[in-house]
Motif scaffolding. Structure first.
Motif, PDB file in Angstrom:
ATOM      1  N   LYS A   1      -3.722  11.882  -5.996  1.00 25.80           N
ATOM      2  CA  LYS A   1      -2.171  11.420  -5.504  1.00 25.80           C
ATOM      3  C   LYS A   1      -1.157  10.857  -6.918  1.00 25.80           C
ATOM      4  CE  LYS A   1      -0.604   9.368  -1.761  1.00 25.80           C
ATOM      5  NZ  LYS A   1      -0.051   7.862  -2.272  1.00 25.80           N
ATOM      6  N   ILE A   2      -1.715  10.271  -7.741  1.00 28.10           N
ATOM      7  CA  ILE A   2      -0.535   9.992  -8.579  1.00 28.10           C
ATOM      8  C   ILE A   2      -0.389  11.066  -9.417  1.00 28.10           C
ATOM      9  CG2 ILE A   2      -0.568   8.870 -11.543  1.00 28.10           C
ATOM     10  CD1 ILE A   2      -3.059   7.408 -10.694  1.00 28.10           C
ATOM     11  N   CYS A   3      -0.250  12.186  -9.602  1.00 28.02           N
ATOM     12  CA  CYS A   3      -0.060  12.880  -9.994  1.00 28.02           C
ATOM     13  C   CYS A   3       1.198  13.611  -9.038  1.00 28.02           C
ATOM     14  CB  CYS A   3      -0.932  14.359 -10.532  1.00 28.02           C
ATOM     15  SG  CYS A   3      -1.782  14.781 -11.760  1.00 28.02           S
ATOM     16  N   ASP A   4       1.020  13.725  -7.860  1.00 25.52           N
ATOM     17  CA  ASP A   4       2.099  13.658  -7.024  1.00 25.52           C
ATOM     18  C   ASP A   4       3.458  12.739  -6.930  1.00 25.52           C
ATOM     19  OD1 ASP A   4       0.447  15.892  -6.112  1.00 25.52           O
ATOM     20  OD2 ASP A   4      -0.594  14.886  -4.428  1.00 25.52           O
ATOM     21  N   ASN A   5       2.848  12.457  -7.096  1.00 31.72           N
ATOM     22  CA  ASN A   5       3.666  10.547  -6.776  1.00 31.72           C
ATOM     23  C   ASN A   5       5.201  11.067  -8.247  1.00 31.72           C
ATOM     24  OD1 ASN A   5       2.858   9.102  -4.785  1.00 31.72           O
ATOM     25  ND2 ASN A   5       0.994   7.756  -5.894  1.00 31.72           N
ATOM     26  N   CYS A   6       4.672  11.454  -9.371  1.00 33.11           N
ATOM     27  CA  CYS A   6       4.881  11.478 -10.591  1.00 33.11           C
ATOM     28  C   CYS A   6       6.201  12.219 -10.012  1.00 33.11           C
ATOM     29  CB  CYS A   6       4.892  12.310 -11.494  1.00 33.11           C
ATOM     30  SG  CYS A   6       3.923  11.247 -12.378  1.00 33.11           S
ATOM     31  N   TYR A   7       5.637  13.959  -9.443  1.00 29.54           N
ATOM     32  CA  TYR A   7       7.442  14.461  -8.485  1.00 29.54           C
ATOM     33  C   TYR A   7       7.827  14.006  -7.007  1.00 29.54           C
ATOM     34  CZ  TYR A   7       4.913  18.293 -11.026  1.00 29.54           C
ATOM     35  OH  TYR A   7       4.750  19.399 -11.475  1.00 29.54           O
ATOM     36  N   HIS A   8       7.208  12.981  -6.492  1.00 30.68           N
ATOM     37  CA  HIS A   8       8.019  12.015  -5.898  1.00 30.68           C
ATOM     38  C   HIS A   8       9.363  11.666  -6.418  1.00 30.68           C
ATOM     39  CE1 HIS A   8       5.433  14.109  -3.026  1.00 30.68           C
ATOM     40  NE2 HIS A   8       4.562  13.625  -3.067  1.00 30.68           N
ATOM     41  N   ALA A   9       8.454  10.626  -7.543  1.00 31.96           N
ATOM     42  CA  ALA A   9       9.665   9.831  -7.978  1.00 31.96           C
ATOM     43  C   ALA A   9      10.622  10.572  -8.510  1.00 31.96           C
ATOM     44  CB  ALA A   9       8.792   8.965  -9.092  1.00 31.96           C
ATOM     45  N   MET A  10      10.604  11.523  -9.279  1.00 34.25           N
ATOM     46  CA  MET A  10      11.777  12.413  -9.740  1.00 34.25           C
ATOM     47  C   MET A  10      12.679  12.823  -8.569  1.00 34.25           C
ATOM     48  SD  MET A  10      11.913  11.408 -12.722  1.00 34.25           S
ATOM     49  CE  MET A  10      13.124  13.746 -13.840  1.00 34.25           C
ATOM     50  N   ASN A  11      11.751  13.746  -8.133  1.00 33.08           N
ATOM     51  CA  ASN A  11      12.432  14.025  -6.715  1.00 33.08           C
ATOM     52  C   ASN A  11      13.655  13.336  -5.995  1.00 33.08           C
ATOM     53  OD1 ASN A  11      11.621  16.394  -6.918  1.00 33.08           O
ATOM     54  ND2 ASN A  11      10.289  16.515  -5.732  1.00 33.08           N
ATOM     55  N   ASP A  12      13.210  11.909  -5.981  1.00 31.79           N
ATOM     56  CA  ASP A  12      14.177  10.694  -5.441  1.00 31.79           C
ATOM     57  C   ASP A  12      14.635  10.468  -6.415  1.00 31.79           C
ATOM     58  OD1 ASP A  12      15.102   8.984  -3.841  1.00 31.79           O
ATOM     59  OD2 ASP A  12      12.940   7.148  -4.778  1.00 31.79           O
ATOM     60  N   ASP A  13      16.232  11.584  -6.752  1.00 31.34           N
ATOM     61  CA  ASP A  13      17.360  10.589  -7.263  1.00 31.34           C
ATOM     62  C   ASP A  13      17.026  10.806  -8.562  1.00 31.34           C
ATOM     63  OD1 ASP A  13      20.533  10.432  -7.439  1.00 31.34           O
ATOM     64  OD2 ASP A  13      20.780   8.570  -7.430  1.00 31.34           O
TER      65      ASP A  13
END
Length: 493
Positions: free
Chosen positions: A371-383
């Protein structure tokens, strides 16, 4: 890629799904420095932000062409004098000596902060012919006129068909009320008209002969010319500091539309300004410091100096579109944060999943890490939210530290989850955020030699030597860790 990349488009004022015009190719143009003085921290912040954007787009698999120009003529001061010519007169040098000196300095600063070079770095003087061609196109299309040897862009004619002010949200009526008389403004049909070609005064150093006059190009023109030459009449991203939104970027859009019928970039992105202790950073206020002063600490507002990676980490702790406030407290906190991240990065780079162990998966732990690894992508994908990304990397640091302390075992997370954690941590910290390990010690091999001496002295109960080596390492930002499993070290946080 997990989810879709979304960017805030300054042109539409909306967060939009990033859809390149010609995938997998991406064209990105960023306004570079005017090379007449030392690069300031506002520039560093802008170029660092787009460095991360460049890195992340490449990480996602896009083939990016990154163009960042060098302005070496045409950028006028408030008095109407070319900034480079003015500096050349002050220092009794040729203008191109000024250009070369500060271009070299700019590149050194970019390298100091670990910024990747652009794919193309064109100069204004290297594209004079293309600028003259665009001026002629604008004249032929009825959007420019000659007056007393200068050529101006006709805002009224342009506004009959296009919306001047759409990027900045300004109205021409309001702008007219804010104008003031400047040298040469009497030559214009409209006070808002801007120079495409400026007739040079007799004392002006940088000048070229054209059918209109001996003169020099306007500042806005070069970026329209170089972006469209290398990226096409329509391209993906145009970036710069928010101070360039008006008039520079507004004028670029007008030039592009007036000459090509197309506005250039699809997505416009702007970085925000810097403040110091809550006040806008400004030379006139005496609260402005240069990159080398921030590193050395040689400034009255600074308690001490900070390493380049600490400064990079500090800047990336804020989203590129938010204000970034400098203070000694914030910089000290950033150093501790960077060191904490660096320690985690050092550990995980050295970890290898043990061979031959029997997996006993703790699904809760494995799910947390994924989940933490996924969140790294989600954060960078958010502008390109680097601030959130760093927060998620700190969560990975906790897992790494748990492994080191023996609280979390390799067999509990399994090899697949471990390898994903390791690759995600390294990729986001180093390849995307551009952070790297720093130490004043020349190499980790030297450090290991000192630690061996430390171990030998400790076993021999030579505590004076132990204290001496511990103090030596501490002076270099390294602390010794006496652990049950042996002697280790870490960057001092």
């Amino acid at each position: 890629m997990i989810g879709k990349l979304r960017v805030v488009n300054s042109l539409t004022r909306e967060k939009e799904v990033f859809e390149p015009l010609n995938p997998p190719h991406v064209g990105m143009y960023v306004c570079g420095p005017t090379v007449y003085s030392d690069v300031h921290l506002g520039n560093v912040r802008t170029f660092m932000s787009f460095d991360v954007i460049y890195r992340y787009l490449q990480f996602l698999g896009y083939k990016v062409r990154y163009v960042r120009n060098i302005t070496d003529v045409g950028h006028l001061s408030d008095t109407g004098e070319d900034k480079i010519s003015k500096k050349a007169k002050l220092e009794a040098l040729e203008p191109m000596e000024i250009v070369q000196k500060y271009t070299n300095d700019f590149h050194k600063v970019m390298e100091t902060f670990n910024l990747l070079p652009p794919d193309i770095e064109p100069t204004a003087t290297g594209h004079l012919m293309e600028q003259l061609d665009m001026i002629q196109e604008l004249v032929d299309n009825g959007y420019a006129y000659e007056s007393n040897g200068s050529v101006y862009f006709d805002i009224n004619k342009y506004s009959d068909k296009f919306d001047y002010g759409k990027l900045s949200g300004r109205k021409t009526e309001d702008l007219l009320n804010q104008t003031r008389e400047l040298d040469g403004s009497s030559d214009k049909r409209n006070p808002l008209d801007f120079a495409l070609w400026k007739k040079a005064a007799p004392e002006h150093i940088m000048r070229w002969k054209t059918k209109w006059s001996d003169g020099f190009p306007g500042w806005h023109l070069e970026c329209s010319v170089m972006s469209t030459k290398y990226l096409g009449e329509e391209f993906d991203i145009h970036g710069g500091g928010m101070d360039l939104k008006f008039p520079h970027h507004e004028c670029e859009i007008a030039q592009n539309a007036g000459s090509k019928g197309k506005e250039g970039a699809k997505y416009w992105m702007h970085t925000n300004m810097l403040t110091v202790n809550g006040t806008k950073m400004s030379k006139s206020l005496g609260n402005s410091f240069l990159p080398h002063q921030l590193i050395s600490g040689n400034h009255e507002l600074l308690e001490r100096g900070f390493s380049p990676m600490t400064i990079r980490f500090f800047m990336l702790q804020s989203h590129y579109a938010s204000t970034l406030d400098f203070s000694n407290e914030a910089l000290n906190a950033a150093q501790k944060g960077y060191m904490k991240l660096a320690n985690g990065l050092r550990l995980i780079k050295n970890y290898k999943f043990p061979e031959g162990i029997q997996a006993e998966i703790n699904q809760k732990q494995a799910d947390q890490i994924n989940k933490i690894c996924d969140n790294c992508y989600h954060a960078m994908n958010d502008d390109f939210n680097t601030a959130l990304t760093i927060g998620h990397l700190f969560n990975l640091v906790k897992k790494v530290n748990s492994i080191q302390a023996g609280q979390l075992k390799f067999e509990e997370i399994g090899q697949e989850t471990f390898e994903r954690m390791k690759s995600t941590f390294i990729s986001f910290a180093e390849d995307i955020l551009g952070l790297k390990l720093e130490s004043s010690l020349s190499s980790e091999n030297l450090l290991e030699v000192i630690l061996k001496d430390y171990k030998d002295a400790k076993e021999a109960k030579n505590y004076d030597k132990v204290d001496e080596l511990r103090a030596l390492l501490k002076s270099q930002g390294v602390i010794v860790k006496d652990m049950k499993t042996g002697i280790d070290w870490a960057f001092e946080e």
